[in-house]
Write a protein that holds these residues in place. Structure first.
Motif, PDB file in Angstrom:
ATOM      1  N   ALA A  24     -17.177  -2.059 -10.061  1.00 40.14           N
ATOM      2  CA  ALA A  24     -17.024  -2.625  -8.876  1.00 40.14           C
ATOM      3  C   ALA A  24     -16.043  -1.771  -7.917  1.00 40.14           C
ATOM      4  O   ALA A  24     -15.465  -0.860  -8.414  1.00 40.14           O
ATOM      5  N   GLU A  25     -15.726  -2.282  -6.817  1.00 34.60           N
ATOM      6  CA  GLU A  25     -14.854  -1.850  -5.967  1.00 34.60           C
ATOM      7  C   GLU A  25     -13.769  -2.608  -5.735  1.00 34.60           C
ATOM      8  O   GLU A  25     -13.786  -3.731  -5.587  1.00 34.60           O
ATOM      9  N   ARG A  26     -12.605  -2.231  -6.113  1.00 27.67           N
ATOM     10  CA  ARG A  26     -11.108  -3.080  -5.632  1.00 27.67           C
ATOM     11  C   ARG A  26     -10.493  -2.468  -4.891  1.00 27.67           C
ATOM     12  O   ARG A  26     -10.486  -1.509  -4.272  1.00 27.67           O
ATOM     13  N   GLY A  27      -9.449  -3.616  -4.205  1.00 25.76           N
ATOM     14  CA  GLY A  27      -8.626  -2.813  -3.244  1.00 25.76           C
ATOM     15  C   GLY A  27      -8.144  -4.097  -2.146  1.00 25.76           C
ATOM     16  O   GLY A  27      -8.104  -5.344  -2.660  1.00 25.76           O
ATOM     17  N   PHE A  28      -7.454  -3.757  -1.313  1.00 31.10           N
ATOM     18  CA  PHE A  28      -6.949  -4.737  -0.427  1.00 31.10           C
ATOM     19  C   PHE A  28      -6.462  -4.042   0.974  1.00 31.10           C
ATOM     20  O   PHE A  28      -6.385  -2.814   1.139  1.00 31.10           O
ATOM     21  N   LEU A  29      -6.068  -4.891   1.898  1.00 26.85           N
ATOM     22  CA  LEU A  29      -5.579  -4.407   3.217  1.00 26.85           C
ATOM     23  C   LEU A  29      -4.145  -4.662   3.065  1.00 26.85           C
ATOM     24  O   LEU A  29      -3.889  -5.864   3.030  1.00 26.85           O
ATOM     25  N   LEU A  30      -3.498  -3.764   4.008  1.00 27.79           N
ATOM     26  CA  LEU A  30      -2.086  -4.193   4.342  1.00 27.79           C
ATOM     27  C   LEU A  30      -2.109  -4.158   5.963  1.00 27.79           C
ATOM     28  O   LEU A  30      -2.483  -3.163   6.483  1.00 27.79           O
ATOM     29  N   ALA A  31      -2.039  -5.350   6.779  1.00 23.59           N
ATOM     30  CA  ALA A  31      -1.928  -5.358   8.230  1.00 23.59           C
ATOM     31  C   ALA A  31      -0.656  -5.113   8.638  1.00 23.59           C
ATOM     32  O   ALA A  31       0.133  -6.152   8.465  1.00 23.59           O
ATOM     33  N   PHE A  32      -0.094  -4.096   9.237  1.00 23.86           N
ATOM     34  CA  PHE A  32       1.300  -4.102   9.832  1.00 23.86           C
ATOM     35  C   PHE A  32       1.248  -4.297  11.394  1.00 23.86           C
ATOM     36  O   PHE A  32       0.424  -3.919  12.040  1.00 23.86           O
ATOM     37  N   ALA A  42       6.782  -6.786   9.596  1.00 24.17           N
ATOM     38  CA  ALA A  42       6.121  -7.825   9.361  1.00 24.17           C
ATOM     39  C   ALA A  42       4.724  -7.437   9.081  1.00 24.17           C
ATOM     40  O   ALA A  42       4.276  -6.655   9.792  1.00 24.17           O
ATOM     41  N   ALA A  43       4.048  -7.911   8.011  1.00 29.35           N
ATOM     42  CA  ALA A  43       2.775  -7.346   7.579  1.00 29.35           C
ATOM     43  C   ALA A  43       1.882  -8.632   6.855  1.00 29.35           C
ATOM     44  O   ALA A  43       2.529  -9.481   6.692  1.00 29.35           O
ATOM     45  N   SER A  44       0.629  -8.235   6.654  1.00 30.07           N
ATOM     46  CA  SER A  44      -0.261  -9.074   5.861  1.00 30.07           C
ATOM     47  C   SER A  44      -0.927  -8.505   4.849  1.00 30.07           C
ATOM     48  O   SER A  44      -1.315  -7.189   4.979  1.00 30.07           O
ATOM     49  N   PHE A  45      -0.914  -9.279   3.881  1.00 34.19           N
ATOM     50  CA  PHE A  45      -1.849  -8.803   2.448  1.00 34.19           C
ATOM     51  C   PHE A  45      -3.219  -9.507   2.480  1.00 34.19           C
ATOM     52  O   PHE A  45      -3.266 -10.835   2.410  1.00 34.19           O
ATOM     53  N   VAL A  46      -4.366  -8.711   2.338  1.00 35.16           N
ATOM     54  CA  VAL A  46      -5.723  -9.307   2.449  1.00 35.16           C
ATOM     55  C   VAL A  46      -6.277  -8.690   1.322  1.00 35.16           C
ATOM     56  O   VAL A  46      -6.619  -7.323   1.130  1.00 35.16           O
ATOM     57  N   PRO A  47      -6.659  -9.290   0.325  1.00 36.78           N
ATOM     58  CA  PRO A  47      -7.566  -8.862  -1.161  1.00 36.78           C
ATOM     59  C   PRO A  47      -8.930  -8.701  -0.700  1.00 36.78           C
ATOM     60  O   PRO A  47      -9.699  -9.248   0.264  1.00 36.78           O
ATOM     61  N   LEU A  48      -9.544  -7.812  -1.326  1.00 31.85           N
ATOM     62  CA  LEU A  48     -11.077  -7.485  -1.393  1.00 31.85           C
ATOM     63  C   LEU A  48     -11.391  -8.341  -2.588  1.00 31.85           C
ATOM     64  O   LEU A  48     -10.997  -8.584  -3.762  1.00 31.85           O
ATOM     65  N   GLN A  49     -12.620  -9.071  -2.171  1.00 25.83           N
ATOM     66  CA  GLN A  49     -13.267  -9.968  -2.881  1.00 25.83           C
ATOM     67  C   GLN A  49     -14.389  -9.287  -3.846  1.00 25.83           C
ATOM     68  O   GLN A  49     -14.812  -8.084  -3.420  1.00 25.83           O
ATOM     69  N   GLY A  50     -14.992 -10.001  -4.897  1.00 26.33           N
ATOM     70  CA  GLY A  50     -15.856  -9.444  -5.757  1.00 26.33           C
ATOM     71  C   GLY A  50     -17.083  -8.944  -4.968  1.00 26.33           C
ATOM     72  O   GLY A  50     -17.727  -8.033  -5.777  1.00 26.33           O
ATOM     73  N   ASP A  51     -17.527  -9.618  -4.059  1.00 26.49           N
ATOM     74  CA  ASP A  51     -18.666  -8.902  -3.367  1.00 26.49           C
ATOM     75  C   ASP A  51     -18.488  -7.669  -2.379  1.00 26.49           C
ATOM     76  O   ASP A  51     -19.555  -7.481  -1.531  1.00 26.49           O
ATOM     77  N   GLY A  52     -17.352  -7.326  -2.336  1.00 27.31           N
ATOM     78  CA  GLY A  52     -17.091  -6.173  -1.454  1.00 27.31           C
ATOM     79  C   GLY A  52     -16.544  -6.360  -0.056  1.00 27.31           C
ATOM     80  O   GLY A  52     -16.157  -5.587   0.721  1.00 27.31           O
ATOM     81  N   SER A  53     -16.340  -7.771   0.279  1.00 23.85           N
ATOM     82  CA  SER A  53     -15.874  -8.092   1.431  1.00 23.85           C
ATOM     83  C   SER A  53     -14.349  -8.426   1.291  1.00 23.85           C
ATOM     84  O   SER A  53     -14.032  -8.803   0.147  1.00 23.85           O
TER      85      SER A  53
END
Length: 229
Positions: A24-32, A42-53
């Motif tokens: 699968a593809e794993r990952g996350f976003l950091l929005a600064f 200030a930032a936000s952490f957004v994880p990647l879900q199992g379906d790739g979204s």
């Protein structure tokens, strides 16, 4: 892992951390947010879900900009995934420098319970080196010079060829290896017989080194960090 910056608007920019695996593809976003409060961002952490979204759920992060490093963490009391008593708190720590990224994760089930052991991932920039290789069958034979070679640290081995397209009968590889000092790897240069795979010679250098090479009776390798000259 691929790290890619994305500019959203004048106030916000994003770093995408994407890691492709066979499953699968794993990952996350950091929005600064560009608004600075002293040395804090200030930032936000957004994880990647199992379906790739990417998940619609995010966690706030507070980053600190210090000399040579940008580091931040979530608050596991507010960064929680799941519902009710079964929710899991996430303590995520990220540190970025010009040479490496360190990502640490610890899951904390609920208040008063010990969290799982911290999972630490260290990522290093994939530097490229360029140069040439010379080879000969023995001390009485003439040297043959390879066409220019390009090697990426952590990439696949290459088999240099001369101007006529003939192999020099050697394979060359650059990789990262752990040193005795934790968290301080070394660049490892290895020359191998192209037929047998036997190691002919090897050398080590600091990850900041501008050059690395090997000098043997039958193989000579001279590599410079790309962009250093």
């Amino acid at each position: 892992m691929r790290v890619a910056p994305v500019r959203v608007n004048a106030e916000t920019w994003i770093l995408e951390f994407l890691q492709a695996t066979p499953d699968a593809e794993r990952g996350f976003l950091l929005a600064f947010e560009q608004t600075l409060i002293g040395s804090d961002i200030a930032a936000s952490f957004v994880p990647l879900q199992g379906d790739g979204s990417f998940s619609r759920q995010s966690c706030g992060m507070r980053f600190r900009l210090l000399p040579g490093v940008l580091s931040g963490e979530t608050d596991p009391q507010t960064c929680r995934f799941g519902e009710g008593e079964k929710s899991i708190g996430l303590l995520k720590e990220v540190a970025l420098t010009d040479r490496q990224i360190v990502i640490a994760d610890q899951l904390i089930p609920s208040a008063g319970n010990a969290g799982q052991s911290t999972d630490v991932l260290r990522l290093y920039r994939l530097d490229r080196f360029t140069g040439n290789v010379r080879g000969r069958a023995g001390g009485d034979h003439a040297w043959r010079l390879s066409a220019p070679v390009v090697l990426e640290v952590g990439g696949q081995s290459i088999e240099p060829v001369d101007a006529a397209g003939m192999s020099l009968d050697v394979k060359v590889r650059l990789s990262l290896v752990e040193s005795q000092e934790v968290g301080s790897p070394l660049i490892h240069l290895q020359a191998m017989d192209a037929v047998t795979g036997q190691t002919l010679g090897q050398a080590w250098a600091d990850t900041q080194a501008e050059t690395i090479g090997i000098a043997l009776d039958t193989v000579q390798i001279n590599l410079d960090r790309e962009g250093s000259k």
